[in-house]
Design a protein around this motif. Sequence first.
Motif, PDB file in Angstrom:
ATOM      1  N   MET A  42      46.582 146.789 -62.757  1.00 43.89           N
ATOM      2  CA  MET A  42      47.160 145.469 -62.541  1.00 43.89           C
ATOM      3  C   MET A  42      48.119 145.471 -61.350  1.00 43.89           C
ATOM      4  SD  MET A  42      45.722 143.700 -64.866  1.00 43.89           S
ATOM      5  CE  MET A  42      46.612 142.176 -64.987  1.00 43.89           C
ATOM      6  N   ALA A  43      48.102 144.355 -60.609  1.00 42.72           N
ATOM      7  CA  ALA A  43      49.021 144.140 -59.510  1.00 42.72           C
ATOM      8  C   ALA A  43      49.522 142.705 -59.607  1.00 42.72           C
ATOM      9  CB  ALA A  43      48.330 144.370 -58.171  1.00 42.72           C
ATOM     10  N   VAL A  44      50.677 142.441 -59.007  1.00 43.89           N
ATOM     11  CA  VAL A  44      51.248 141.105 -59.039  1.00 43.89           C
ATOM     12  C   VAL A  44      50.881 140.392 -57.747  1.00 43.89           C
ATOM     13  CG1 VAL A  44      53.382 139.775 -59.125  1.00 43.89           C
ATOM     14  CG2 VAL A  44      53.134 141.798 -60.541  1.00 43.89           C
ATOM     15  N   ARG A  45      50.262 139.246 -57.880  1.00 41.18           N
ATOM     16  CA  ARG A  45      49.887 138.429 -56.729  1.00 41.18           C
ATOM     17  C   ARG A  45      50.811 137.209 -56.692  1.00 41.18           C
ATOM     18  NH1 ARG A  45      48.323 141.792 -54.102  1.00 41.18           N
ATOM     19  NH2 ARG A  45      46.251 142.676 -54.119  1.00 41.18           N
ATOM     20  N   HIS A  46      51.429 136.968 -55.544  1.00 43.06           N
ATOM     21  CA  HIS A  46      52.308 135.817 -55.372  1.00 43.06           C
ATOM     22  C   HIS A  46      51.483 134.660 -54.839  1.00 43.06           C
ATOM     23  CE1 HIS A  46      54.883 139.344 -55.347  1.00 43.06           C
ATOM     24  NE2 HIS A  46      55.889 138.544 -55.698  1.00 43.06           N
ATOM     25  N   THR A  47      51.481 133.558 -55.558  1.00 42.20           N
ATOM     26  CA  THR A  47      50.690 132.407 -55.131  1.00 42.20           C
ATOM     27  C   THR A  47      51.595 131.203 -54.894  1.00 42.20           C
ATOM     28  OG1 THR A  47      50.257 131.757 -57.404  1.00 42.20           O
ATOM     29  CG2 THR A  47      48.618 133.152 -56.360  1.00 42.20           C
ATOM     30  N   ARG A  48      51.264 130.434 -53.879  1.00 48.38           N
ATOM     31  CA  ARG A  48      52.020 129.238 -53.539  1.00 48.38           C
ATOM     32  C   ARG A  48      51.613 128.108 -54.493  1.00 48.38           C
ATOM     33  NH1 ARG A  48      54.530 127.975 -48.764  1.00 48.38           N
ATOM     34  NH2 ARG A  48      53.590 129.800 -47.782  1.00 48.38           N
ATOM     35  N   ALA A  49      52.570 127.287 -54.866  1.00 51.62           N
ATOM     36  CA  ALA A  49      52.293 126.158 -55.742  1.00 51.62           C
ATOM     37  C   ALA A  49      51.486 125.104 -54.994  1.00 51.62           C
ATOM     38  CB  ALA A  49      53.596 125.559 -56.231  1.00 51.62           C
ATOM     39  N   THR A  50      50.477 124.570 -55.667  1.00 53.93           N
ATOM     40  CA  THR A  50      49.673 123.481 -55.121  1.00 53.93           C
ATOM     41  C   THR A  50      49.673 122.344 -56.130  1.00 53.93           C
ATOM     42  OG1 THR A  50      47.620 124.307 -56.089  1.00 53.93           O
ATOM     43  CG2 THR A  50      48.162 125.097 -53.883  1.00 53.93           C
ATOM     44  N   GLN A  51      48.956 121.275 -55.813  1.00 55.44           N
ATOM     45  CA  GLN A  51      48.885 120.161 -56.747  1.00 55.44           C
ATOM     46  C   GLN A  51      48.115 120.534 -58.006  1.00 55.44           C
ATOM     47  OE1 GLN A  51      47.253 116.972 -54.420  1.00 55.44           O
ATOM     48  NE2 GLN A  51      49.280 116.250 -53.791  1.00 55.44           N
ATOM     49  N   GLN A  52      47.177 121.493 -57.909  1.00 53.77           N
ATOM     50  CA  GLN A  52      46.380 121.891 -59.062  1.00 53.77           C
ATOM     51  C   GLN A  52      47.053 122.998 -59.879  1.00 53.77           C
ATOM     52  OE1 GLN A  52      44.840 121.892 -55.912  1.00 53.77           O
ATOM     53  NE2 GLN A  52      43.952 119.857 -56.142  1.00 53.77           N
ATOM     54  N   SER A  53      47.733 123.958 -59.227  1.00 54.85           N
ATOM     55  CA  SER A  53      48.312 125.090 -59.960  1.00 54.85           C
ATOM     56  C   SER A  53      49.810 125.177 -59.705  1.00 54.85           C
ATOM     57  CB  SER A  53      47.631 126.390 -59.544  1.00 54.85           C
ATOM     58  OG  SER A  53      47.907 126.667 -58.189  1.00 54.85           O
ATOM     59  N   GLN A  54      50.481 125.797 -60.655  1.00 59.37           N
ATOM     60  CA  GLN A  54      51.929 125.890 -60.595  1.00 59.37           C
ATOM     61  C   GLN A  54      52.388 126.917 -59.561  1.00 59.37           C
ATOM     62  OE1 GLN A  54      53.708 126.794 -64.351  1.00 59.37           O
ATOM     63  NE2 GLN A  54      55.746 126.998 -63.515  1.00 59.37           N
ATOM     64  N   GLY A  55      51.661 128.025 -59.404  1.00 59.86           N
ATOM     65  CA  GLY A  55      52.078 129.077 -58.489  1.00 59.86           C
ATOM     66  C   GLY A  55      53.017 130.046 -59.172  1.00 59.86           C
ATOM     67  N   GLY A  56      53.494 131.021 -58.418  1.00 59.52           N
ATOM     68  CA  GLY A  56      54.408 132.021 -58.964  1.00 59.52           C
ATOM     69  C   GLY A  56      53.800 133.404 -58.857  1.00 59.52           C
ATOM     70  N   ARG A  57      54.295 134.307 -59.709  1.00 62.60           N
ATOM     71  CA  ARG A  57      53.824 135.696 -59.704  1.00 62.60           C
ATOM     72  C   ARG A  57      52.775 135.849 -60.792  1.00 62.60           C
ATOM     73  NH1 ARG A  57      58.286 139.492 -60.645  1.00 62.60           N
ATOM     74  NH2 ARG A  57      57.003 140.954 -59.466  1.00 62.60           N
ATOM     75  N   LEU A  58      51.516 136.045 -60.401  1.00 65.62           N
ATOM     76  CA  LEU A  58      50.416 136.140 -61.357  1.00 65.62           C
ATOM     77  C   LEU A  58      49.844 137.551 -61.377  1.00 65.62           C
ATOM     78  CD1 LEU A  58      48.532 132.859 -60.379  1.00 65.62           C
ATOM     79  CD2 LEU A  58      50.146 133.183 -62.244  1.00 65.62           C
ATOM     80  N   PRO A  59      49.749 138.183 -62.557  1.00 61.46           N
ATOM     81  CA  PRO A  59      49.126 139.510 -62.633  1.00 61.46           C
ATOM     82  C   PRO A  59      47.615 139.416 -62.425  1.00 61.46           C
ATOM     83  CG  PRO A  59      49.793 138.777 -64.806  1.00 61.46           C
ATOM     84  CD  PRO A  59      50.269 137.743 -63.840  1.00 61.46           C
ATOM     85  N   LYS A  60      47.059 140.390 -61.717  1.00 62.52           N
ATOM     86  CA  LYS A  60      45.629 140.386 -61.410  1.00 62.52           C
ATOM     87  C   LYS A  60      45.103 141.817 -61.490  1.00 62.52           C
ATOM     88  CE  LYS A  60      42.425 139.255 -57.710  1.00 62.52           C
ATOM     89  NZ  LYS A  60      42.261 138.858 -56.314  1.00 62.52           N
TER      90      LYS A  60
END
Length: 103
Positions: A42-60
């Motif tokens: 597992m690694a942590v992916r940082h995603t930017r918030a968009t209108q569809q998703s909240q964003g944040g630190r997501l494990p992948k």
Amino acid sequence: MAAKLKKGDKVIVLSGKDKGKTGEISSVDPKAGKAVVEGLNMAVRHTRATQQSQGGRLPKALPIALSNLAIVDANGKATRVGFKVEGDKKVRYAKTTGDVIDA
């Protein structure tokens, strides 16, 4: 070449930070020689918030080399995979127990 490890197989990690842990293969990339195992590497992916998703630190789960994975046999131990012909079908079997993996 025939696939020794396929999607849905229960595998154990032989080396790396997750050595000894087991999981189920969710996808395989035979060209790259890697597989993604649910809940492992597992690694942590940082995603930017968009209108569809909240964003944040997501494990992948990231891919693991196929050479670092071994299929788990009926006894719960790591085993190598062999091929044999039963009737007119080519099937995979566990080398330790001789049990057929593909039903």
